[in-house]
Scaffold this active site. Structure first.
Site, PDB file in Angstrom:
ATOM      1  N   SER A 143      52.177  96.393  33.236  1.00 45.64           N
ATOM      2  CA  SER A 143      52.574  97.798  33.150  1.00 45.64           C
ATOM      3  C   SER A 143      51.642  98.714  33.941  1.00 45.64           C
ATOM      4  O   SER A 143      52.011  99.840  34.266  1.00 45.64           O
ATOM      5  CB  SER A 143      52.635  98.242  31.689  1.00 45.64           C
ATOM      6  OG  SER A 143      51.416  97.979  31.023  1.00 45.64           O
ATOM      7  N   ASP A 392      47.817 105.898  23.418  1.00 45.95           N
ATOM      8  CA  ASP A 392      47.815 105.056  24.621  1.00 45.95           C
ATOM      9  C   ASP A 392      46.588 105.420  25.448  1.00 45.95           C
ATOM     10  O   ASP A 392      46.554 106.475  26.095  1.00 45.95           O
ATOM     11  CB  ASP A 392      49.091 105.276  25.425  1.00 45.95           C
ATOM     12  CG  ASP A 392      49.154 104.407  26.685  1.00 45.95           C
ATOM     13  OD1 ASP A 392      48.165 103.706  26.977  1.00 45.95           O
ATOM     14  OD2 ASP A 392      50.189 104.437  27.389  1.00 45.95           O
ATOM     15  N   HIS A 395      47.253 103.275  29.828  1.00 45.59           N
ATOM     16  CA  HIS A 395      48.006 103.791  30.970  1.00 45.59           C
ATOM     17  C   HIS A 395      47.549 105.201  31.315  1.00 45.59           C
ATOM     18  O   HIS A 395      46.719 105.787  30.616  1.00 45.59           O
ATOM     19  CB  HIS A 395      49.505 103.740  30.657  1.00 45.59           C
ATOM     20  CG  HIS A 395      49.979 102.367  30.291  1.00 45.59           C
ATOM     21  ND1 HIS A 395      50.111 101.950  28.981  1.00 45.59           N
ATOM     22  CD2 HIS A 395      50.309 101.308  31.060  1.00 45.59           C
ATOM     23  CE1 HIS A 395      50.512 100.686  28.948  1.00 45.59           C
ATOM     24  NE2 HIS A 395      50.637 100.270  30.206  1.00 45.59           N
TER      25      HIS A 395
END
Length: 424
Positions: A143, A392, A395
């Site tokens: 990702s 998160d 990312h």
């Protein structure tokens, strides 16, 4: 008569000749002025195009080969607006759209990376598109690879509108203006494997000596491939090699506990070797060659355990002295450097295969403020502060620090293009 002649000569010598010495300098200066202005362009032209000494080309080549180390530097304030935003780019995933999700602090967008040895130019979409004209560019990985390509597509979309499509395990964007394709292949291990599932085995099953054919089968169509992986190796895993169990990580099974450094290295080596073997032995496209870039490991910034309420609440970058590159982040980066160097040696016998490192580990390490955090979800505190908030801290917000990765990526491609032009 002789007296008169002598008198005249005497007067000429005494009066006229000395006068010449007074008159000559201004006349000479006037002549020199008009002479130099009339012929200056000519002499400038000669000077500009005159042959260089025999030793100079070697010195120029040495200077040309010396490139900036973009991995060493610091983050500095920058008032420039990002090239794109959620309104101008529809490619931003909701979980990375931090501003639209209600993040109140937008200052993370106003920093730029300043290398110690040089300047890092702003991303120029037209320059990038010209460099990939008539080419196929592929990102392969997890990702974070998708995060980087989403940034890249947003940057390029400011100049040229792409056409998105799905193809057998990959997502592609086609830029008609330059007949260029940019694609992403989901392959979190680079090699063959099964990810752990919420329902089913709670561990990965990874085959370290078998490349993932979903992307490897298309290697002959690629002009440039960018590999980016690592985070899935932190998850409990069983590793296979030669169809038998090599060991495990973070599991209570009766297998050798080998951690994730060795499997990480083996997986990267398998991927790089598959590219060399696939393109080095293929004469159909071998003449065109292939470029390979490995994006180094991107550190996380959880304050606490990621699965136990860890957050990333900092609002500014770290100073260089605040955060050192060490431990796991440093070790994984070293492994990537070592394996790329090994691949360079192996590829020499074939030619036409270039390897490069996109070293972003340090500059990413210093940006704890660039993650979505709680704003991976829309307005997480709209109804007060819940007891448990998912964060998160892996990312990167878009736009955000990850755009800098693509600025360094572009500089790498420009360097390659300059070398190619020089060789021609």
């Amino acid at each position: 008569m002789m007296t008169n002649t002598y008198t005249l000569k005497y007067k000429f010598t005494k009066n006229i000749i000395p006068s010449i010495f007074y008159i000559f300098p201004p006349i000479a200066l006037i002549c020199l002025y008009f002479y130099s202005h009339s012929f200056a362009p000519f002499f400038t032209l000669i000077t500009h195009y005159s042959p260089l000494p025999a030793s100079t080309p070697t010195e120029i080549e040495k200077a040309y080969e010396k490139t900036c180390d973009y991995s060493i530097g610091k983050w500095v304030h920058d008032k420039r607006e990002p090239l794109y935003n959620a309104t101008t780019c529809s490619n931003i995933k909701q979980s990375l759209n931090c501003i639209s999700n209600g993040r109140p602090n937008t200052t993370y967008q106003y920093w730029r990376w300043k290398p110690s040895e040089c300047n890092l130019p702003m991303f120029k979409p037209n320059t990038f598109l010209n460099l990939i004209k008539n080419k196929q560019i592929a990102f392969v990985g997890d990702s974070l690879a998708r995060n980087q390509i989403d940034s890249l597509i947003c940057l390029l979309s400011t100049t040229s509108t792409p056409q998105g499509s799905q193809h057998k395990g990959s997502t592609k964007w086609y830029f008609p203006s330059h007949n260029a394709n940019v694609s992403i292949y989901w392959s979190p291990f680079l090699v063959k494997g099964e990810q752990r599932k919420n329902k089913g085995p709670n561990y990965n099953t990874i085959f370290l000596d078998h490349v993932n054919e979903k992307w490897a089968n298309d290697i002959n169509e690629m002009d440039l491939v960018v590999l980016s992986f690592g985070h899935w190796f932190m998850v409990p895993s069983i590793y296979y090699e030669g169809d038998s169990v090599l060991g495990s990580h973070d599991l209570k099974f009766n297998y050798p506990k080998i951690g994730f450094y060795v499997p990480f290295r083996k997986a990267l080596r398998t991927a790089l070797n598959s590219i060399i073997d696939g393109r080095g032995n293929n004469s159909s496209k071998g003449n065109n060659g292939i470029d390979v870039i490995v994006t180094t490991y991107s550190p996380t910034h959880f304050e606490g355990d990621w699965d136990k309420g860890g957050t990333c609440s900092k609002s500014e970058p770290y100073e260089n002295e605040e955060k050192k590159l060490e431990g796991m982040d440093d070790e994984l980066r070293k492994i990537e450097f070592e394996e790329v160097e090994n691949a360079k040696v192996k590829a020499k016998e074939f030619g036409g295969i270039r390897f490069e490192i996109l070293d972003i580990t340090k500059l990413a390490l210093l940006r704890p403020d660039g993650h979505p955090g709680a704003y991976m979800n829309p307005f997480p505190f709209a109804k007060g502060v819940p007891k448990h908030v998912q964060n998160d801290c892996v990312h990167w917000c878009l736009p955000g620090p990850i755009d800098t990765w693509n600025e360094v990526f572009l500089e790498t491609m420009k360097k390659w293009d300059q070398r190619s032009q020089k060789e021609k």
